[in-house]
Design a protein around this motif. Structure first.
Motif, mmCIF file in Angstrom:
data_model
loop_
_atom_site.group_PDB
_atom_site.id
_atom_site.type_symbol
_atom_site.label_atom_id
_atom_site.label_comp_id
_atom_site.label_asym_id
_atom_site.label_seq_id
_atom_site.Cartn_x
_atom_site.Cartn_y
_atom_site.Cartn_z
ATOM 1 N N VAL A 1 0.865 -1.183 0.000
ATOM 2 C CA VAL A 1 0.000 0.000 0.000
ATOM 3 C C VAL A 1 0.899 1.230 0.000
ATOM 4 C CG1 VAL A 1 -1.965 -1.066 1.169
ATOM 5 C CG2 VAL A 1 -0.220 0.075 2.514
ATOM 6 N N GLU A 2 0.359 2.337 -0.446
ATOM 7 C CA GLU A 2 1.155 3.550 -0.524
ATOM 8 C C GLU A 2 1.213 4.204 0.858
ATOM 9 O OE1 GLU A 2 0.326 7.472 -2.819
ATOM 10 O OE2 GLU A 2 1.148 5.987 -4.222
ATOM 11 N N ARG A 3 2.092 3.713 1.691
ATOM 12 C CA ARG A 3 2.264 4.209 3.057
ATOM 13 C C ARG A 3 3.714 4.041 3.466
ATOM 14 N NH1 ARG A 3 -1.988 4.564 6.609
ATOM 15 N NH2 ARG A 3 -0.426 5.645 7.826
ATOM 16 N N THR A 4 4.109 4.792 4.463
ATOM 17 C CA THR A 4 5.427 4.605 5.056
ATOM 18 C C THR A 4 5.260 4.277 6.521
ATOM 19 O OG1 THR A 4 5.654 6.957 5.550
ATOM 20 C CG2 THR A 4 6.603 6.193 3.465
ATOM 21 N N GLY A 5 6.273 3.642 7.080
ATOM 22 C CA GLY A 5 6.307 3.343 8.500
ATOM 23 C C GLY A 5 7.668 3.757 9.034
ATOM 24 N N LYS A 6 7.846 3.575 10.338
ATOM 25 C CA LYS A 6 9.120 3.925 10.964
ATOM 26 C C LYS A 6 9.672 2.739 11.724
ATOM 27 C CE LYS A 6 8.587 8.816 11.273
ATOM 28 N NZ LYS A 6 8.697 10.021 11.988
ATOM 29 N N VAL A 7 10.989 2.725 11.850
ATOM 30 C CA VAL A 7 11.653 1.710 12.667
ATOM 31 C C VAL A 7 11.619 2.182 14.111
ATOM 32 C CG1 VAL A 7 13.805 0.475 13.114
ATOM 33 C CG2 VAL A 7 13.162 1.020 10.751
#
Length: 184
Positions: free
Chosen positions: A76-82
């Motif tokens: 999906v067109e999304r970002t996440g973080k570590v």
């Protein structure tokens, strides 16, 4: 990768790294393309032993150095973080763990620490709700792994998959697996 059907995801996604784990930025060629992945140093040999890829370590970093780095969601067109979590180990996998605050105590605590949304797209009947991509909606969570692996394979985002057996909560009477999910 873009899904043509709009749907809702939590405002923030996360992958957990071990704060004291050493990670390798590993490059290799796949289908004529240069790929760079992050793998715990202790697992690089084990991870690449199952492939024909010739890995080369660019550099190593600590888990703490990965904290806050953004990544692209694979379908999906999304970002996440570590984020960092003490429960991340280098026993199996890559040394990075998907964090789902709506599906487990440790993940919930990590989510609280990093102010992650408690997202649980699973209904009481064990099927995915309407906040997931169309191809998962209404499907049983037990079929979900298979569908997600297929989607990741088709998109080229999956490096490898293998069956892994681990302890799982069971109902005392029926001995059937239970679904661990957050509810109001």
């Amino acid at each position: 990768i873009w899904t043509t059907t709009p749907w809702t995801l939590p405002a923030n996604l996360a992958i957990a790294a071990g704060p004291t784990v050493e990670y390798a930025l590993v490059k290799f060629e796949r289908d004529g393309q240069l790929v760079v992945n992050v793998v715990a140093v202790d697992l690089v040999e084990k991870v690449f032993a199952r492939s024909d890829f010739k890995p080369s370590t660019i550099k190593t970093v600590s888990g703490k150095e990965l904290e806050g780095i953004e990544y692209a969601h694979p379908f999906v067109e999304r970002t996440g973080k570590v984020v960092l979590a003490d429960y991340v180990t280098t026993t199996d996998g890559t040394g990075l763990v998907h964090t789902a605050p709506g599906h487990g105590d440790e993940d919930y605590q990590t989510g609280k620490q990093y102010k992650l949304d408690v997202y649980c797209p699973v209904l009481g009947n064990g099927r995915f709700d309407d906040t997931v991509p169309e191809w998962l909606r209404g499907q049983s969570v037990w079929k979900g792994d298979e569908l997600i692996i297929t989607k990741l394979t088709e998109s080229g985002a999956l490096f490898a998959a293998e069956k892994y057996s681990h302890s799982y909560p069971h109902d005392a009477r029926s001995k059937r697996k239970t679904i661990y999910r957050a509810t109001e």
